[in-house]
Design a protein around this motif. Structure first.
Motif, PDB file in Angstrom:
ATOM      1  N   ALA A  63      41.817  27.893  51.234  1.00 16.10           N
ATOM      2  CA  ALA A  63      42.124  28.515  52.524  1.00 16.10           C
ATOM      3  C   ALA A  63      41.219  27.975  53.630  1.00 16.10           C
ATOM      4  CB  ALA A  63      41.963  30.024  52.416  1.00 16.10           C
ATOM      5  N   ALA A  64      40.450  26.953  53.333  1.00 15.15           N
ATOM      6  CA  ALA A  64      39.478  26.413  54.291  1.00 15.15           C
ATOM      7  C   ALA A  64      40.115  25.976  55.603  1.00 15.15           C
ATOM      8  CB  ALA A  64      38.711  25.260  53.667  1.00 15.15           C
ATOM      9  N   GLY A  65      41.337  25.484  55.568  1.00 16.61           N
ATOM     10  CA  GLY A  65      41.999  25.021  56.785  1.00 16.61           C
ATOM     11  C   GLY A  65      42.866  26.073  57.451  1.00 16.61           C
ATOM     12  N   ASP A  66      42.932  27.277  56.895  1.00 16.02           N
ATOM     13  CA  ASP A  66      43.763  28.342  57.454  1.00 16.02           C
ATOM     14  C   ASP A  66      43.039  29.016  58.617  1.00 16.02           C
ATOM     15  OD1 ASP A  66      45.395  27.717  55.367  1.00 16.02           O
ATOM     16  OD2 ASP A  66      45.213  29.634  54.336  1.00 16.02           O
ATOM     17  N   GLY A  67      43.789  29.452  59.599  1.00 12.39           N
ATOM     18  CA  GLY A  67      43.176  30.123  60.734  1.00 12.39           C
ATOM     19  C   GLY A  67      44.174  30.975  61.481  1.00 12.39           C
ATOM     20  N   TYR A  68      43.688  31.648  62.509  1.00 10.07           N
ATOM     21  CA  TYR A  68      44.539  32.480  63.338  1.00 10.07           C
ATOM     22  C   TYR A  68      44.105  32.354  64.799  1.00 10.07           C
ATOM     23  CZ  TYR A  68      40.553  35.629  63.254  1.00 10.07           C
ATOM     24  OH  TYR A  68      39.293  36.151  63.370  1.00 10.07           O
ATOM     25  N   ARG A  69      45.050  32.652  65.684  1.00  5.43           N
ATOM     26  CA  ARG A  69      44.778  32.701  67.125  1.00  5.43           C
ATOM     27  C   ARG A  69      45.638  33.801  67.719  1.00  5.43           C
ATOM     28  NH1 ARG A  69      46.754  27.961  70.838  1.00  5.43           N
ATOM     29  NH2 ARG A  69      48.216  29.438  71.712  1.00  5.43           N
ATOM     30  N   VAL A  70      45.030  34.640  68.549  1.00  6.61           N
ATOM     31  CA  VAL A  70      45.749  35.718  69.210  1.00  6.61           C
ATOM     32  C   VAL A  70      45.518  35.574  70.709  1.00  6.61           C
ATOM     33  CG1 VAL A  70      45.973  38.217  69.492  1.00  6.61           C
ATOM     34  CG2 VAL A  70      45.404  37.260  67.246  1.00  6.61           C
ATOM     35  N   ASP A  71      46.612  35.553  71.474  1.00  2.00           N
ATOM     36  CA  ASP A  71      46.549  35.515  72.930  1.00  2.00           C
ATOM     37  C   ASP A  71      47.209  36.785  73.448  1.00  2.00           C
ATOM     38  OD1 ASP A  71      45.482  32.836  73.019  1.00  2.00           O
ATOM     39  OD2 ASP A  71      47.484  32.125  72.523  1.00  2.00           O
ATOM     40  N   ALA A  72      46.539  37.481  74.352  1.00  4.27           N
ATOM     41  CA  ALA A  72      47.078  38.733  74.882  1.00  4.27           C
ATOM     42  C   ALA A  72      46.935  38.769  76.395  1.00  4.27           C
ATOM     43  CB  ALA A  72      46.341  39.913  74.261  1.00  4.27           C
ATOM     44  N   GLN A  73      47.872  39.461  77.028  1.00  9.29           N
ATOM     45  CA  GLN A  73      47.863  39.631  78.487  1.00  9.29           C
ATOM     46  C   GLN A  73      48.042  41.112  78.767  1.00  9.29           C
ATOM     47  OE1 GLN A  73      47.731  37.042  80.855  1.00  9.29           O
ATOM     48  NE2 GLN A  73      47.517  38.644  82.383  1.00  9.29           N
ATOM     49  N   GLY A  74      47.198  41.662  79.604  1.00  7.25           N
ATOM     50  CA  GLY A  74      47.305  43.072  79.954  1.00  7.25           C
ATOM     51  C   GLY A  74      46.985  43.305  81.411  1.00  7.25           C
ATOM     52  N   SER A  75      47.003  44.556  81.810  1.00  6.38           N
ATOM     53  CA  SER A  75      46.748  44.887  83.210  1.00  6.38           C
ATOM     54  C   SER A  75      45.332  44.495  83.628  1.00  6.38           C
ATOM     55  CB  SER A  75      46.983  46.378  83.453  1.00  6.38           C
ATOM     56  OG  SER A  75      46.128  47.144  82.623  1.00  6.38           O
ATOM     57  N   GLY A  76      44.411  44.429  82.680  1.00  9.18           N
ATOM     58  CA  GLY A  76      43.032  44.054  82.978  1.00  9.18           C
ATOM     59  C   GLY A  76      42.771  42.565  82.867  1.00  9.18           C
ATOM     60  N   GLY A  77      43.799  41.777  82.584  1.00  7.51           N
ATOM     61  CA  GLY A  77      43.632  40.332  82.455  1.00  7.51           C
ATOM     62  C   GLY A  77      44.096  39.844  81.098  1.00  7.51           C
ATOM     63  N   SER A  78      43.616  38.677  80.725  1.00  9.88           N
ATOM     64  CA  SER A  78      44.031  38.089  79.448  1.00  9.88           C
ATOM     65  C   SER A  78      42.839  37.975  78.510  1.00  9.88           C
ATOM     66  CB  SER A  78      44.661  36.715  79.675  1.00  9.88           C
ATOM     67  OG  SER A  78      43.703  35.848  80.256  1.00  9.88           O
ATOM     68  N   ALA A  79      43.141  37.828  77.232  1.00  9.80           N
ATOM     69  CA  ALA A  79      42.099  37.678  76.212  1.00  9.80           C
ATOM     70  C   ALA A  79      42.642  36.807  75.096  1.00  9.80           C
ATOM     71  CB  ALA A  79      41.693  39.041  75.660  1.00  9.80           C
ATOM     72  N   SER A  80      41.750  36.100  74.429  1.00  3.49           N
ATOM     73  CA  SER A  80      42.115  35.275  73.277  1.00  3.49           C
ATOM     74  C   SER A  80      41.033  35.409  72.220  1.00  3.49           C
ATOM     75  CB  SER A  80      42.238  33.795  73.663  1.00  3.49           C
ATOM     76  OG  SER A  80      43.332  33.609  74.520  1.00  3.49           O
ATOM     77  N   VAL A  81      41.460  35.322  70.990  1.00  5.46           N
ATOM     78  CA  VAL A  81      40.515  35.299  69.869  1.00  5.46           C
ATOM     79  C   VAL A  81      41.077  34.372  68.812  1.00  5.46           C
ATOM     80  CG1 VAL A  81      41.548  37.308  68.715  1.00  5.46           C
ATOM     81  CG2 VAL A  81      39.154  36.741  68.291  1.00  5.46           C
ATOM     82  N   ARG A  82      40.200  33.694  68.109  1.00  4.62           N
ATOM     83  CA  ARG A  82      40.635  32.807  67.033  1.00  4.62           C
ATOM     84  C   ARG A  82      39.575  32.779  65.957  1.00  4.62           C
ATOM     85  NH1 ARG A  82      41.496  27.438  70.170  1.00  4.62           N
ATOM     86  NH2 ARG A  82      43.128  27.424  68.635  1.00  4.62           N
ATOM     87  N   GLY A  83      39.990  32.384  64.768  1.00  2.00           N
ATOM     88  CA  GLY A  83      39.031  32.334  63.666  1.00  2.00           C
ATOM     89  C   GLY A  83      39.667  31.808  62.405  1.00  2.00           C
ATOM     90  N   GLY A  84      38.926  31.893  61.319  1.00  4.72           N
ATOM     91  CA  GLY A  84      39.382  31.435  60.021  1.00  4.72           C
ATOM     92  C   GLY A  84      39.312  32.558  59.011  1.00  4.72           C
ATOM     93  N   PHE A  85      39.512  32.217  57.766  1.00  7.32           N
ATOM     94  CA  PHE A  85      39.519  33.204  56.700  1.00  7.32           C
ATOM     95  C   PHE A  85      38.456  32.854  55.680  1.00  7.32           C
ATOM     96  CE2 PHE A  85      43.765  33.004  58.487  1.00  7.32           C
ATOM     97  CZ  PHE A  85      43.992  34.337  58.781  1.00  7.32           C
ATOM     98  N   VAL A  86      37.778  33.864  55.182  1.00  5.77           N
ATOM     99  CA  VAL A  86      36.725  33.672  54.186  1.00  5.77           C
ATOM    100  C   VAL A  86      37.321  33.928  52.803  1.00  5.77           C
ATOM    101  CG1 VAL A  86      34.494  34.496  53.383  1.00  5.77           C
ATOM    102  CG2 VAL A  86      34.991  34.446  55.823  1.00  5.77           C
ATOM    103  N   PRO A  87      37.154  32.968  51.882  1.00  7.16           N
ATOM    104  CA  PRO A  87      37.664  33.187  50.521  1.00  7.16           C
ATOM    105  C   PRO A  87      37.035  34.427  49.888  1.00  7.16           C
ATOM    106  CG  PRO A  87      36.981  30.909  50.839  1.00  7.16           C
ATOM    107  CD  PRO A  87      36.525  31.674  52.033  1.00  7.16           C
ATOM    108  N   THR A  88      37.801  35.140  49.065  1.00  6.27           N
ATOM    109  CA  THR A  88      37.303  36.347  48.417  1.00  6.27           C
ATOM    110  C   THR A  88      36.710  36.075  47.042  1.00  6.27           C
ATOM    111  OG1 THR A  88      39.499  36.823  47.553  1.00  6.27           O
ATOM    112  CG2 THR A  88      38.896  37.855  49.642  1.00  6.27           C
ATOM    113  N   ARG A  89      36.785  34.849  46.579  1.00 10.51           N
ATOM    114  CA  ARG A  89      36.209  34.521  45.274  1.00 10.51           C
ATOM    115  C   ARG A  89      34.928  33.768  45.431  1.00 10.51           C
ATOM    116  NH1 ARG A  89      40.839  31.739  41.816  1.00 10.51           N
ATOM    117  NH2 ARG A  89      42.567  32.564  42.946  1.00 10.51           N
TER     118      ARG A  89
END
Length: 89
Positions: A63-89
């Motif tokens: 899962a080393a190359g797996d990741g996520y990105r979230v982009d959001a827009q609201g009345s207070g402006g926009s926000a983004s977050v991104r990251g990866g996943f940590v193996p559970t084993r």
């Protein structure tokens, strides 16, 4: 990097299904899941979950190359977050 073995097996979210257009496609060598809020709708303040599922076939897969990105827009402006996943084993 998508090796061709990963296949979409579903998505879900804690918000109403009808509020989103959900797509899954291969892009740039990755399996991309996208939730787009339908026009005119809003998401209430709070904690919400969006989940993607896939089957990677037989064998070990990193899962080393797996990741996520979230982009959001609201009345207070926009926000983004991104990251990866940590193996559970």
């Amino acid at each position: 990097m998508q090796t061709g073995r990963a296949k979409n097996t579903g998505t879900w979210q804690t918000l109403p299904n009808g509020d989103f257009t959900v797509t899954v496609q291969e892009a740039g060598g990755a399996l991309v899941y996208r939730w787009v809020l339908k026009a005119g709708l809003t998401v209430p303040a709070g904690n919400h979950e969006f989940a993607a599922q896939f089957n990677n076939g037989t064998g070990v897969r990193s899962a080393a190359g797996d990741g996520y990105r979230v982009d959001a827009q609201g009345s207070g402006g926009s926000a983004s977050v991104r990251g990866g996943f940590v193996p559970t084993r």
